[in-house]
Design an enzyme around this catalytic site. Structure first.
Site, short mmCIF file in Angstrom:
data_model
loop_
_atom_site.label_atom_id
_atom_site.label_comp_id
_atom_site.label_asym_id
_atom_site.label_seq_id
_atom_site.Cartn_x
_atom_site.Cartn_y
_atom_site.Cartn_z
N ASP A 120 44.47 -43.46 10.64
CA ASP A 120 44.16 -44.63 11.46
C ASP A 120 42.85 -45.31 11.06
OD1 ASP A 120 46.43 -44.52 13.17
OD2 ASP A 120 45.52 -42.85 14.24
N ASP A 121 42.22 -44.81 10.03
CA ASP A 121 40.96 -45.40 9.59
C ASP A 121 41.22 -46.63 8.73
OD1 ASP A 121 37.85 -44.64 9.12
OD2 ASP A 121 38.73 -45.55 7.33
N LEU A 122 40.63 -47.76 9.10
CA LEU A 122 40.88 -49.00 8.39
C LEU A 122 40.39 -48.97 6.95
CD1 LEU A 122 40.23 -51.82 11.01
CD2 LEU A 122 42.40 -50.90 10.20
#
Length: 230
Positions: free
Chosen positions: A148-150
């Site tokens: 979920d880390d951009l």
């Protein structure tokens, strides 16, 4: 290092790993401090996060506070260093959890990654992303993939030329690609962040030397562009 030869089997990742500076993980003892600092840094630039964390330490004479000292610190004094109402509450929630349930590093070292997530996710203000950052940068776990880390997402989209039109399919593809990196997915994330020059950032609700807090996050409720609360 052992992880380099393993990750180099991925032809697209190979150059990033071989040409990048070797990465090392460290283990920290004061996990309460890590989570508090990570919460404070959310949605902030690295520079601003450092300033606020410095102000935070100054409230306690320049030292890392005990959980009880955090709870005893007046709400308005914590607000005064630049924290939002929500962040003050979340920091106090972490301290309360430490006192009531315990966050001893030896205890968490014995848990699996998912067990650590299940244990800490109950703290309001600490989400999965923040716990993944703790697993990487405080517990030194080698096989964590922050899907979920951009920063990770953007780097992989660019490196693997992925289709971004369908978010669900994109997420599944990211996970599929990352499977071949196991058991060294944390190192892959580190090289992707460095290559993309991003600080960790998340896409939905979700905290170092100042724990690698200095990561911008968009998570706001219940886990380094370069920690969901949580």
């Amino acid at each position: 290092m052992k992880y380099i030869s393993h990750l180099s089997k991925d032809k697209k990742l190979r150059n990033l790993v071989k040409n990048g500076e070797p990465r090392q993980l460290i283990k920290r003892k004061n996990l309460c401090t890590y989570l508090c600092a990570s919460i404070m840094s959310q949605q902030l630039s690295t520079k601003v996060a450092k300033v606020i964390y410095g102000r935070y330490l100054n409230l306690f004479g320049g030292n890392e506070p005990t959980p009880q000292q955090i709870l005893d610190m007046p709400f308005e004094q914590l607000r005064g260093i630049g924290l939002s109402n929500a962040k003050v509450n979340y920091v106090k929630n972490v301290a309360q959890f430490e006192i009531e349930s315990g966050m001893d590093h030896k205890k968490l070292y014995k848990m699996s990654n998912e067990e650590v997530i299940d244990y800490l996710i109950t703290i309001k203000g600490v989400g999965r992303w923040t716990i993944e950052m703790l697993l990487m940068f405080a517990l030194g776990r080698e096989d964590v993939f922050a899907v979920d880390d951009l920063g990770v997402q953007n780097a992989m989209i660019r490196l693997y030329q992925l289709d971004v039109s369908n978010k669900k399919q994109l997420r599944e593809e990211l996970l599929r690609i990352s499977e071949k990196w196991s058991p060294y997915r944390t190192y892959a994330c580190l090289h992707l962040w460095k290559w993309k020059d991003n600080t960790p950032q998340v896409t939905k609700k979700s905290p170092t030397k100042t724990p690698r807090a200095q990561k911008k996050s968009t998570e706001k409720t219940p886990k380094k562009t370069k920690k969901k609360t949580g």
